[in-house]
Scaffold this motif. Structure first.
Motif, PDB file in Angstrom:
ATOM      1  N   ALA A 128       0.820  -1.210   0.000  1.00  0.00           N
ATOM      2  CA  ALA A 128       0.000   0.000   0.000  1.00  0.00           C
ATOM      3  C   ALA A 128       0.854   1.261   0.000  1.00  0.00           C
ATOM      4  CB  ALA A 128      -0.937  -0.002   1.210  1.00  0.00           C
ATOM      5  N   HIS A 129       2.055   1.196   0.587  1.00  0.00           N
ATOM      6  CA  HIS A 129       2.930   2.363   0.624  1.00  0.00           C
ATOM      7  C   HIS A 129       3.754   2.524  -0.651  1.00  0.00           C
ATOM      8  CE1 HIS A 129       1.967   2.578   4.888  1.00  0.00           C
ATOM      9  NE2 HIS A 129       2.579   3.742   4.933  1.00  0.00           N
ATOM     10  N   TRP A 130       3.963   1.456  -1.372  1.00  0.00           N
ATOM     11  CA  TRP A 130       4.791   1.527  -2.580  1.00  0.00           C
ATOM     12  C   TRP A 130       4.253   2.532  -3.603  1.00  0.00           C
ATOM     13  CZ3 TRP A 130       5.006  -2.763  -6.837  1.00  0.00           C
ATOM     14  CH2 TRP A 130       5.977  -2.427  -7.790  1.00  0.00           C
ATOM     15  N   PRO A 131       2.941   2.514  -3.956  1.00  0.00           N
ATOM     16  CA  PRO A 131       2.447   3.488  -4.947  1.00  0.00           C
ATOM     17  C   PRO A 131       2.647   4.936  -4.523  1.00  0.00           C
ATOM     18  CG  PRO A 131       0.843   1.733  -4.612  1.00  0.00           C
ATOM     19  CD  PRO A 131       1.880   1.575  -3.545  1.00  0.00           C
ATOM     20  N   ALA A 173      12.840   1.169 -10.070  1.00  0.00           N
ATOM     21  CA  ALA A 173      13.759   1.631  -9.023  1.00  0.00           C
ATOM     22  C   ALA A 173      13.106   1.573  -7.642  1.00  0.00           C
ATOM     23  CB  ALA A 173      14.225   3.050  -9.331  1.00  0.00           C
ATOM     24  N   THR A 174      11.869   2.059  -7.530  1.00  0.00           N
ATOM     25  CA  THR A 174      11.198   2.023  -6.225  1.00  0.00           C
ATOM     26  C   THR A 174      10.852   0.593  -5.827  1.00  0.00           C
ATOM     27  OG1 THR A 174       9.066   2.457  -7.315  1.00  0.00           O
ATOM     28  CG2 THR A 174      10.259   4.353  -6.404  1.00  0.00           C
ATOM     29  N   GLY A 175      10.546  -0.244  -6.813  1.00  0.00           N
ATOM     30  CA  GLY A 175      10.272  -1.645  -6.502  1.00  0.00           C
ATOM     31  C   GLY A 175      11.488  -2.338  -5.913  1.00  0.00           C
ATOM     32  N   MET A 176      12.653  -2.076  -6.488  1.00  0.00           N
ATOM     33  CA  MET A 176      13.882  -2.666  -5.956  1.00  0.00           C
ATOM     34  C   MET A 176      14.192  -2.116  -4.568  1.00  0.00           C
ATOM     35  SD  MET A 176      16.307  -2.759  -9.365  1.00  0.00           S
ATOM     36  CE  MET A 176      17.658  -3.471  -8.417  1.00  0.00           C
ATOM     37  N   ALA A 177      13.994  -0.800  -4.396  1.00  0.00           N
ATOM     38  CA  ALA A 177      14.236  -0.203  -3.079  1.00  0.00           C
ATOM     39  C   ALA A 177      13.296  -0.796  -2.038  1.00  0.00           C
ATOM     40  CB  ALA A 177      14.064   1.313  -3.153  1.00  0.00           C
ATOM     41  N   GLY A 178      12.028  -0.961  -2.415  1.00  0.00           N
ATOM     42  CA  GLY A 178      11.071  -1.548  -1.488  1.00  0.00           C
ATOM     43  C   GLY A 178      11.392  -2.993  -1.167  1.00  0.00           C
ATOM     44  N   LEU A 179      11.862  -3.730  -2.162  1.00  0.00           N
ATOM     45  CA  LEU A 179      12.215  -5.131  -1.953  1.00  0.00           C
ATOM     46  C   LEU A 179      13.308  -5.270  -0.898  1.00  0.00           C
ATOM     47  CD1 LEU A 179      11.744  -8.053  -2.948  1.00  0.00           C
ATOM     48  CD2 LEU A 179      13.583  -7.675  -4.609  1.00  0.00           C
ATOM     49  N   PHE A 180      14.222  -4.305  -0.882  1.00  0.00           N
ATOM     50  CA  PHE A 180      15.304  -4.324   0.101  1.00  0.00           C
ATOM     51  C   PHE A 180      14.985  -3.492   1.345  1.00  0.00           C
ATOM     52  CE2 PHE A 180      17.493  -5.491  -3.834  1.00  0.00           C
ATOM     53  CZ  PHE A 180      18.244  -6.576  -3.408  1.00  0.00           C
ATOM     54  N   GLY A 181      13.717  -3.074   1.476  1.00  0.00           N
ATOM     55  CA  GLY A 181      13.301  -2.343   2.668  1.00  0.00           C
ATOM     56  C   GLY A 181      13.865  -0.951   2.770  1.00  0.00           C
ATOM     57  N   LYS A 182      14.051  -0.278   1.625  1.00  0.00           N
ATOM     58  CA  LYS A 182      14.650   1.049   1.620  1.00  0.00           C
ATOM     59  C   LYS A 182      13.673   2.126   1.160  1.00  0.00           C
ATOM     60  CE  LYS A 182      18.600  -0.496   3.023  1.00  0.00           C
ATOM     61  NZ  LYS A 182      19.052  -0.225   4.410  1.00  0.00           N
ATOM     62  N   LEU A 183      12.390   1.930   1.468  1.00  0.00           N
ATOM     63  CA  LEU A 183      11.371   2.956   1.266  1.00  0.00           C
ATOM     64  C   LEU A 183      10.575   3.081   2.557  1.00  0.00           C
ATOM     65  CD1 LEU A 183       9.787   2.285  -2.269  1.00  0.00           C
ATOM     66  CD2 LEU A 183      11.267   4.188  -1.624  1.00  0.00           C
ATOM     67  N   PRO A 184      10.261   4.299   3.002  1.00  0.00           N
ATOM     68  CA  PRO A 184       9.469   4.450   4.223  1.00  0.00           C
ATOM     69  C   PRO A 184       8.117   3.748   4.104  1.00  0.00           C
ATOM     70  CG  PRO A 184      10.469   6.546   3.625  1.00  0.00           C
ATOM     71  CD  PRO A 184      10.712   5.606   2.474  1.00  0.00           C
ATOM     72  N   GLY A 185       7.778   2.967   5.108  1.00  0.00           N
ATOM     73  CA  GLY A 185       6.520   2.234   5.106  1.00  0.00           C
ATOM     74  C   GLY A 185       6.581   0.915   4.372  1.00  0.00           C
ATOM     75  N   VAL A 186       7.643   0.687   3.617  1.00  0.00           N
ATOM     76  CA  VAL A 186       7.791  -0.548   2.844  1.00  0.00           C
ATOM     77  C   VAL A 186       8.838  -1.453   3.496  1.00  0.00           C
ATOM     78  CG1 VAL A 186       8.044  -1.454   0.485  1.00  0.00           C
ATOM     79  CG2 VAL A 186       7.234   0.864   0.823  1.00  0.00           C
ATOM     80  N   GLU A 187       9.362  -1.026   4.636  1.00  0.00           N
ATOM     81  CA  GLU A 187      10.340  -1.851   5.348  1.00  0.00           C
ATOM     82  C   GLU A 187       9.680  -3.115   5.902  1.00  0.00           C
ATOM     83  OE1 GLU A 187      11.278   2.518   6.707  1.00  0.00           O
ATOM     84  OE2 GLU A 187       9.490   1.280   6.411  1.00  0.00           O
ATOM     85  N   PRO A 188      10.438  -4.181   6.059  1.00  0.00           N
ATOM     86  CA  PRO A 188       9.874  -5.402   6.655  1.00  0.00           C
ATOM     87  C   PRO A 188       9.330  -5.180   8.064  1.00  0.00           C
ATOM     88  CG  PRO A 188      11.973  -5.870   5.592  1.00  0.00           C
ATOM     89  CD  PRO A 188      11.818  -4.375   5.605  1.00  0.00           C
ATOM     90  N   LYS A 189       9.940  -4.251   8.807  1.00  0.00           N
ATOM     91  CA  LYS A 189       9.447  -3.914  10.139  1.00  0.00           C
ATOM     92  C   LYS A 189       9.617  -2.420  10.361  1.00  0.00           C
ATOM     93  CE  LYS A 189      13.832  -5.107  12.402  1.00  0.00           C
ATOM     94  NZ  LYS A 189      14.471  -5.933  13.462  1.00  0.00           N
TER      95      LYS A 189
END
Length: 240
Positions: free
Chosen positions: A29-32, A68-84
């Motif tokens: 939900a945070h990725w978009p 780019a944002t998908g890769m950042a999110g995959l590695f937990g490097k977007l606010p709200g998209v982190e694993p925890k």
């Protein structure tokens, strides 16, 4: 809120539900949100998109942003998209990571710059009887946005400071601005399409846009919008 002349809804950190991990749907939900933030970064080109439709270079830019944002999110490097959640204690003097500072700096620059330039365009149209919004974006967008980039690099913006110790209050400034702009901008767009051209209608557009910004800002100041309540020192809390 204690010691305040305005009735403000607030929360104690110890009363908030603790979330140990971010669920998958929460992260998606945070990725978009960050796709939109990075996609809107080249302001004059974005203006051209809204004025004339999708061009191949903007479609290519969208594809690049998604990857780019998908890769950042995959590695937990977007606010709200982190694993925890990164922030648990709102008063903890914890280092604010570069990815958070970068994302929030960019968001601040767009929220303020787009609103300021639209107001400038309306005032110019009222004063001269002519719309020069495209020229305003072409010449003024990057100087204003770059000012916020510099402020972010210096750690002078809420949620972009080197430490997360002030997160309990800083996040309400950010989300208050978000709520005001994301409600006011679409309303301005509707007023642009609904109202006829002319100075009197431009005045109505300006009043409508400014009125919505002020109204949403007042609600945010009082903590009546999601994530705009100040969080007072306590035990544990989770920040998004």
């Amino acid at each position: 809120m204690p010691n305040s002349s305005v009735a403000v809804r607030f929360e104690y950190a110890s009363e908030r539900t603790i979330r140990k991990r971010n669920k998958l749907h929460y992260r998606f939900a945070h990725w978009p949100i960050w796709i939109v933030v990075f996609y809107l970064a080249p302001g004059p080109f974005t203006f051209d998109l809204f004025a004339h439709g999708v061009h191949p270079y903007m479609a290519a830019w969208l594809g690049l942003v998604i990857i780019a944002t998908g890769m950042a999110g995959l590695f937990g490097k977007l606010p709200g998209v982190e694993p925890k959640p990164y922030i648990i204690r709102f008063t903890e003097d914890r280092s604010n990571p570069l990815y958070r500072r970068t994302c929030y700096t960019l968001a601040w620059s767009e929220l303020v710059t787009y609103a300021a330039l639209n107001i400038a365009g309306l005032i110019g149209a009222i004063a001269t009887g002519q719309w020069r919004l495209q020229q305003i974006y072409s010449y003024a967008y990057f100087p204003i946005a770059a000012t916020f980039w510099v402020l972010g690099a210096l750690g002078k913006l809420p949620r972009v400071k080197p430490s997360t110790a002030g997160e309990g209050h800083e996040r309400r400034y950010f989300y208050g601005t978000v709520w005001a702009c994301v409600v006011a901008q679409p309303i301005l767009g509707l007023l642009w399409w609904w109202l006829p051209r002319g100075r009197i209608f431009d005045i109505l557009r300006l009043c409508g846009f400014g009125g919505v910004l002020a109204f949403m800002g007042a609600l945010a100041v009082r903590g009546h919008l999601p994530r705009t309540r100040p969080i007072l020192p306590g035990e544990l809390a989770v920040s998004d």
